[in-house]
Design a protein around this motif. Structure first.
Motif, PDB file in Angstrom:
ATOM      1  N   ASP A  99      99.708 100.605  88.591  1.00 14.86           N
ATOM      2  CA  ASP A  99     100.648 100.641  87.484  1.00 14.86           C
ATOM      3  C   ASP A  99      99.968 100.888  86.149  1.00 14.86           C
ATOM      4  O   ASP A  99     100.622 100.932  85.118  1.00 14.86           O
ATOM      5  N   THR A 153     107.992 101.895  98.853  1.00 13.79           N
ATOM      6  CA  THR A 153     108.953 101.665  97.773  1.00 13.79           C
ATOM      7  C   THR A 153     110.300 102.278  98.116  1.00 13.79           C
ATOM      8  O   THR A 153     111.358 101.670  97.876  1.00 13.79           O
ATOM      9  N   ASP A 155     114.942  98.140  92.750  1.00 13.12           N
ATOM     10  CA  ASP A 155     115.029  96.863  92.039  1.00 13.12           C
ATOM     11  C   ASP A 155     114.912  97.021  90.521  1.00 13.12           C
ATOM     12  O   ASP A 155     114.951  96.026  89.796  1.00 13.12           O
ATOM     13  N   GLY A 156     114.745  98.256  90.059  1.00 17.19           N
ATOM     14  CA  GLY A 156     114.683  98.492  88.625  1.00 17.19           C
ATOM     15  C   GLY A 156     113.364  98.151  87.974  1.00 17.19           C
ATOM     16  O   GLY A 156     113.222  98.288  86.755  1.00 17.19           O
ATOM     17  N   SER A 157     112.373  97.728  88.749  1.00 16.31           N
ATOM     18  CA  SER A 157     111.078  97.389  88.169  1.00 16.31           C
ATOM     19  C   SER A 157     110.367  98.662  87.726  1.00 16.31           C
ATOM     20  O   SER A 157     110.572  99.741  88.297  1.00 16.31           O
ATOM     21  N   PRO A 158     109.520  98.571  86.695  1.00 13.26           N
ATOM     22  CA  PRO A 158     108.795  99.766  86.244  1.00 13.26           C
ATOM     23  C   PRO A 158     107.960 100.415  87.339  1.00 13.26           C
ATOM     24  O   PRO A 158     107.913 101.649  87.443  1.00 13.26           O
ATOM     25  N   ALA A 159     107.302  99.597  88.160  1.00 18.56           N
ATOM     26  CA  ALA A 159     106.466 100.159  89.226  1.00 18.56           C
ATOM     27  C   ALA A 159     107.308 100.923  90.236  1.00 18.56           C
ATOM     28  O   ALA A 159     106.948 102.033  90.662  1.00 18.56           O
ATOM     29  N   ALA A 160     108.441 100.354  90.626  1.00 19.36           N
ATOM     30  CA  ALA A 160     109.308 101.023  91.585  1.00 19.36           C
ATOM     31  C   ALA A 160     109.893 102.301  90.994  1.00 19.36           C
ATOM     32  O   ALA A 160     110.024 103.319  91.687  1.00 19.36           O
ATOM     33  N   GLU A 161     110.256 102.250  89.717  1.00 15.92           N
ATOM     34  CA  GLU A 161     110.828 103.441  89.083  1.00 15.92           C
ATOM     35  C   GLU A 161     109.795 104.563  88.996  1.00 15.92           C
ATOM     36  O   GLU A 161     110.129 105.740  89.169  1.00 15.92           O
TER      37      GLU A 161
END
Length: 213
Positions: free
Chosen positions: A5, A148, A154-160
């Protein structure tokens, strides 16, 4: 290795290009400038530097991107945005110059110790090639993105970031290269769906189609 990240989307895209057998970066020359341009826009989007509605960039917020390419792109987009009510994603993508292109991101990977430079001479001229410090870093990155996509967003920065990366891969028709065979089919389907849904990925697909048409 630096946590994923802390790496930009363009850097992650280049790491996906590492050949797992030899560790060399096999960069798709025909589409790389479009995909890197899209990755820069995706990076600006996930960091909140731009906002997007459909095919349009609707807002700018100077967040001080960490690399000079993204910073330069943001400055140009913001300047154009002051003169126009909205800025089209397709036009923004085409206005991102081919040079320096992906070179600054390769340089950052080298500085981070993830990639090394090998210089040889070909026909009397120096030729540089890039080797990953670990040959499996590309497959490791691909596996993380695949994991992922198997989970609900889940809207997390890493997932996005992973979702944007997967959409770009599909838009440039690189999904079969990075996720081959029957084992990669679920990830290819998920990536292609994102390629149809995510605005930046859609813009990249339109640009790639126009180039090949």
């Amino acid at each position: 290795m630096a946590p994923f990240d802390t790496r930009s989307i363009p850097e992650e895209l280049l790491l996906l290009c590492v050949d797992p057998e030899y560790g060399r970066l096999r960069i798709p020359r025909a589409t790389i400038h479009r995909v890197i341009a899209g990755a820069v826009l995706a990076e600006l989007l996930v960091t909140g530097a731009i906002s997007v509605d459909g095919r349009r960039i609707t807002g700018y917020r100077p967040l001080g991107p960490a690399d000079e390419v993204a910073a330069g792109v943001l400055a140009r987009l913001e300047d154009t945005g002051k003169r126009q009510s909205r800025h089209g994603l397709d036009l923004a993508l085409r206005r991102i110059p081919r040079r320096p292109g992906y070179q600054p991101y390769l340089d950052r990977l080298v500085a981070a110790g993830l990639v090394t430079v090998e210089t040889r001479r070909f026909l009397g001229l120096p030729h540089r090639s890039y080797l990953a410090a670990r040959p499996d870093i590309g497959t490791e990155t691909a596996a993380r993105v695949a994991a992922t996509l198997q989970r609900p967003a889940d809207g997390s920065p890493a997932a996005e970031r992973d979702r944007q990366l997967a959409g770009l891969v599909a838009a440039a028709r690189l999904d079969r290269r990075f996720y081959p065979g029957a084992a990669g089919a679920p990830t290819r389907r998920a990536a292609r769906q994102l390629g149809k849904e995510l605005p930046v990925a859609q813009a990249v697909r339109r640009a790639v189609d126009a180039d090949s048409g």
